[in-house]
Structure formats: C-alpha cells, structure tokens
Design a protein around this motif. Structure first.
Motif, PDB file in Angstrom:
ATOM      1  N   ASP A 306     -18.617   4.561   7.593  1.00  0.00           N
ATOM      2  CA  ASP A 306     -18.262   4.289   8.689  1.00  0.00           C
ATOM      3  C   ASP A 306     -16.875   5.144   8.536  1.00  0.00           C
ATOM      4  O   ASP A 306     -15.743   5.554   9.243  1.00  0.00           O
ATOM      5  CB  ASP A 306     -17.722   2.889   8.550  1.00  0.00           C
ATOM      6  CG  ASP A 306     -18.409   1.825   8.937  1.00  0.00           C
ATOM      7  OD1 ASP A 306     -19.272   2.671   9.718  1.00  0.00           O
ATOM      8  OD2 ASP A 306     -18.517   0.846   8.255  1.00  0.00           O
ATOM      9  N   ALA A 307     -16.353   5.770   7.255  1.00  0.00           N
ATOM     10  CA  ALA A 307     -15.192   6.176   6.784  1.00  0.00           C
ATOM     11  C   ALA A 307     -15.045   7.372   7.989  1.00  0.00           C
ATOM     12  O   ALA A 307     -14.486   8.428   8.378  1.00  0.00           O
ATOM     13  CB  ALA A 307     -14.701   6.486   5.839  1.00  0.00           C
ATOM     14  N   MET A 308     -16.309   8.037   8.207  1.00  0.00           N
ATOM     15  CA  MET A 308     -16.343   9.379   8.448  1.00  0.00           C
ATOM     16  C   MET A 308     -16.840   9.428   9.632  1.00  0.00           C
ATOM     17  O   MET A 308     -16.353  10.058  10.944  1.00  0.00           O
ATOM     18  CB  MET A 308     -18.034   9.840   8.416  1.00  0.00           C
ATOM     19  CG  MET A 308     -18.188  11.720   9.220  1.00  0.00           C
ATOM     20  SD  MET A 308     -17.116  12.845   8.793  1.00  0.00           S
ATOM     21  CE  MET A 308     -17.258  13.048   6.808  1.00  0.00           C
ATOM     22  N   ALA A 309     -17.092   7.962  10.123  1.00  0.00           N
ATOM     23  CA  ALA A 309     -17.072   8.098  11.691  1.00  0.00           C
ATOM     24  C   ALA A 309     -15.921   8.167  11.777  1.00  0.00           C
ATOM     25  O   ALA A 309     -14.699   8.286  13.054  1.00  0.00           O
ATOM     26  CB  ALA A 309     -17.347   6.781  12.196  1.00  0.00           C
ATOM     27  N   ILE A 310     -14.875   7.142  11.319  1.00  0.00           N
ATOM     28  CA  ILE A 310     -13.121   6.882  11.393  1.00  0.00           C
ATOM     29  C   ILE A 310     -12.851   8.069  12.419  1.00  0.00           C
ATOM     30  O   ILE A 310     -11.500   8.465  12.808  1.00  0.00           O
ATOM     31  CB  ILE A 310     -13.377   5.876  10.757  1.00  0.00           C
ATOM     32  CG1 ILE A 310     -13.121   4.840  10.608  1.00  0.00           C
ATOM     33  CG2 ILE A 310     -11.158   6.312  11.035  1.00  0.00           C
ATOM     34  CD1 ILE A 310     -12.712   3.521   9.601  1.00  0.00           C
TER      35      ILE A 310
END
Length: 540
Positions: A306-310
C-alpha cells in the motif's frame, strides 16, 4: 466531574460528555457517497439522475464558488496526502534533547510512501482531561519551538499545518471566550493554514467569518465531510466511505466532490490493515488520503504494497492536481465517475474508470503545473483552447494476476495519449492492470507531449512501475512493547516515611486481569498495553 483517562485511550468522559466516533459510523458511506450504477446497462439513466440531483442541490443551497477564488487557499486543492500526527510522535520531537526534528519526520514519510502535502498536528485527545487544561491550553503548552517547527514545515518544506478543534471539550478550564474566537486567535498566533473539526459533520460558518475578519483564510476541514450547504465555505473534509466497515465492490461516488469538482475529500481508514479498497476509492474519485499510522499512540503501519501504491497515486495526483483557477485534471470542472466509454471490452467487469476533463475554455498550456522533483514547470503558452482528459482506473478483482484491457480512446486530432501508471506513451489500444491494482491514462495536445517536466514525470513513473505491487508484502506488522528497568535512585531511603496509608502486598503468585477502555480498534492485536507475560499489546 467524572473523568476517565489513559494515555492511549480512545474514549474520554468529562462531565458526562463522551468524545465519540463520527455519528454516522459505521455507515458514513451511505451519507457521504452515492452508489455507482448496478450495471453498465443502467449507467446512462444513473448519470442523468445524479446530474439532476446535482443541479437541484446547488440551486437549493444558493451555491457560490467564491472560496475557490481565494489565492491563499489554492494549496488545498493539491494537499492530497495528509496524516494526522500525534504531538508526541518521536519522529517529530526528540524529548531527550528537547528539540523538534521536522526533517526526520518528513524523511520518514518520503521514504515510506512518497511524502506528505499537509499534516494535522494533534496535541489534545486523548491526553485532554488529565488535568484542568482545555484544548487550547494543550496546544499552547507544546514544547518550546513549536511555532518554529510550524514555520519550517510550511515555509521551508511547503507542508501545510492544521490543528484540531475539539468541540466536545467541556469541564476543563474556561477559556473566557467561545471556541470560535479562541481557535481563530490561536491559528493566527501559530500561523497555521487550517484546522480539523473533530467529530463535526459541518463546521459552523461563524468560524469562516471570524477568520476572514481577522485577515486569515483558513481551511476548515470537518471530520464528517461537511454537507452541500457548507460547500460555500468548506474546500475539503475527511471521508469515511465504508458501509458496515466495508467498501462496496462497485466504487461509490463522493457526493461533495460530485457537487463541486474542486472539493477535496480525504479518505480516512485509520484502523485498516488492507488499505487497497480505500486507496482505490480515493483514486477513483480524485480524492486525497489520510496516511495516519500513529493512532492515539498505537502503531498501525501502512504495508509495503500500500505504501508503494500511495507513492505512485500521489505522484499522479500532485502532478496533475491543478491549482490555478481549475488548472489541470483533478481540479477540473468535468468529473465523470463510472465512465464506461473508455474500455472497449466488457468481459472485465471488475475494472472501473473515472474521467477528469478540462471544461472547454480553460487553457491548460498556460497554467499546467508539474511538481516533479520539487520543480514547477509551466508548459508552452498557446492561444488556443486545448482539451485535456485524464482517466483513473481501478481493478477490484483479486484473482487474475494481470488484466489486459482493450481501450476505446476518443479520436481527437493532434492529441497524444500516455499510460501514466507505467510512465509510457500509448502506442497500442490496450493496457494492463494488476489484480487489486490501479491505472491512469492521459490524453493531451501533442504540442505539450514533449514538455521536459512531463518527461521527468514519466521517467519517474517508469522507475516505480519496475516493481509490481503484487511483489510487495501486504502484511502489516505489529509493534510489540517491552518493560524496561531503569536504574534505581541512588538517594538514601528515608526512615521517616508515613506508612499509615500503605498496604503490604505479600510475595507470591497472582493472576492478573486487564481491561482497556479504548472504543477504537475493536479487539485487534496491538491495542493498549503489553504486560511482560503477553505476546502482544491487547485490550484484555
């Protein structure tokens, strides 16, 4: 006065007044959003219905968009990533050396998920109530240098700062004036750019009037998102879009974003461990996201996936956010959710798209902003009115590894299209999108396609796209606690201690039972304290 207090509590009762979760919980989504079309076949009638609702609502509330003409509030339209930060955050303040560490905190956010645009600094709840200090005292009593830290965030790093308004604060020290006057005065003294209305559906217009009278233009950010009438003085608000603690498979549409396309909802899901549904819903609506990890002292980290998606979502949002009079796509006049004309094949029913298009008459060539690598680029000026269209895509399916989509792009002369998510120019009529993944397309006038800033953006997106989201861990780790034995005092014990009110506890084995009073976080591991005999922090 009835008073219950604990350092990591999520409930506080003062004089019988309970600080609570939003009143719409757990079905806030039913109030703040409206459902998408049940099938592609009914999309046209669905759109007609909500377009009529939009026109009627704006007329009924006598909507006036004057607030979008305030230059001092232009930053609000691109403040997409905003965490709530607890004032005792160790990344922000070093209690040993008694100094603020702004750069350390920003470096962490940048390394984890690409950085932040604004921050809500929270010194009050749950500590408020431990003594007679009121909410404004708690903010004023921040360690020395707080104003300098705010200035560093805003003036050096261009990260806007908000502080909280806790309207449920009763029974503490009487401020002598009402909350509105006290808060606006404090905002002016600190120089912050806005405030968050905790537990409020709507922040009263009195706050706006008092701020303007004092020469301030503040973002008023209600926790429960606002309503149609408050759009006249509210440009952003938190967004709770779940229904019964889950996001609908067919992505819902933000009511307030649909009414005023430049309005910025901030999706908040602080206890989520899988943030993909919330991030997808935000991206679908061109909305922001609350990247909140330290929740009342409990760490609920964002997973690597999710951090990469953000990181990738935020780069797209910031680059094409638009701040100049409606500017680029996400500040556009035409927001068209559930635009099913983009995808040519209908076999991939779990892929949903939204279209953001500049209204005819806006020259994006004059005001295009690309915030890449800290630079602001201005595209070449053209005397022509030029169309620009951006689509966001989300894939709700979690089974197929990668979905290949056939596109039906509009045929517009002298237009070039790009796959923004992967950072490449479109040379075919198809794109791929991961399961539980994201996509973005941009079609712009060909004369803008060679912009240096656009090329820098595409290069950065290609670098990020080299790591597939599915290759990153979706696991959220829990932080354990340990008890530390500090060195005993070297002071000589005194023999004249009054023991009349002491009770001798004999040695032996005891069975302990514990029960926390937090109302948030349900019973998930990691909440409350961890005793030495427990494997993790827990309520019971």
């Amino acid at each position: 006065m009835t008073l219950l207090f604990t350092l990591f509590a999520s409930v506080l009762i003062v004089d019988g007044v309970l600080s609570k979760a939003p009143s719409c919980y757990p079905n806030c989504g039913a109030f703040e959003t409206f459902p998408g079309p049940s099938s592609p076949a009914v999309t046209q009638s669905w759109r007609s219905k909500w377009q009529l609702w939009r026109a009627d609502t704006l007329r009924n509330v006598s909507y006036n968009d004057f607030v979008y003409g305030e230059d001092k509030l232009a930053w609000t339209q691109t403040a997409f990533i905003q965490p709530q930060m607890m004032a005792h955050e160790r990344l922000f303040y070093d209690p040993i050396n008694e100094k603020y560490t702004v750069q350390k905190y920003l470096d962490y956010a940048t390394k984890r998920y690409g950085g932040i645009d604004a921050v809500l600094i929270w010194p009050t709840y749950p500590n408020i109530g431990v003594d007679s200090r009121n909410q404004f005292d708690m903010i004023r009593d921040m360690p020395a240098g707080f104003k300098d830290a705010i200035d560093e965030l805003q003036l050096v790093h261009n990260v806007s700062v908000l502080i909280p308004l806790n309207p449920w604060d009763h029974g503490t020290r009487d401020e002598g004036v009402d909350d509105a006057h006290a808060l606006i005065k404090l905002c002016g003294e600190l120089g912050v750019r806005g405030f968050n209305g905790d537990t409020l559906e709507v922040i009263p217009s009195e706050y706006w009037s008092l701020a303007v009278q004092s020469g301030q233009h503040l973002l008023m950010q209600p926790e429960e998102g606002g309503d149609a009438r408050s759009l006249n003085f509210t440009k952003a608000g938190w967004a709770y879009w779940t229904q019964n603690d889950a996001y609908p498979t067919i992505p819902p549409v933000s009511r307030w974003k649909y009414l005023e396309h430049r309005y910025l909802p901030q999706v908040c899901e602080r206890w989520a461990t899988d943030r993909a549904p919330g991030l997808q819903s935000a991206f679908f609506n061109g909305a922001g996201y609350e990247s909140w990890e330290n929740i009342w002292g409990t760490y609920n980290p964002i997973s690597d996936r999710d951090a990469m998606a953000i990181r990738r979502i935020a780069l797209i949002l910031r680059t094409f956010g638009g701040v100049f009079g409606g500017g680029c796509a996400f500040g556009a006049v035409d927001f068209r959710p559930h635009d099913n004309q983009l995808i040519a094949d209908t076999q991939h029913g779990a892929v949903y798209t939204s279209r953001f298009q500049l209204q005819q008459g806006f020259a994006i060539a004059r005001y295009g902003r690309l915030g890449v690598g800290g630079r602001v680029g201005v595209w070449p000026v053209s005397s022509k009115w030029l169309p620009t269209t951006l689509w966001t895509l989300i894939n709700r399916a979690d089974q197929d590894d990668v979905v290949q989509l056939q596109l039906s792009l509009p045929s517009v002369q002298n237009t070039t299209c790009f796959d923004l998510w992967n950072g490449v120019k479109l040379t075919t009529s198809s794109i791929s999108i991961e399961a539980n993944g994201y996509g973005a397309l941009l079609c712009i006038p060909t004369l803008l396609a060679t912009s240096q800033d656009l090329q820098l953006f595409l290069r950065r997106m290609r670098q990020l796209a080299s790591t597939r989201l599915s290759s990153l861990s979706p696991t959220v780790w829990m932080v354990s606690q340990d008890c530390r034995v500090y060195a005993q005092s070297q002071k000589t014990p005194t023999n004249n201690v009054d023991t009349s009110e002491m009770v001798t506890v004999p040695g032996g084995s005891y069975q302990f039972q514990s029960h926390g009073i937090e109302i948030e976080g349900q019973h998930r591991p990691g909440i409350d304290f961890q005793f030495p005999w427990e494997s993790n922090p827990q309520l019971y």
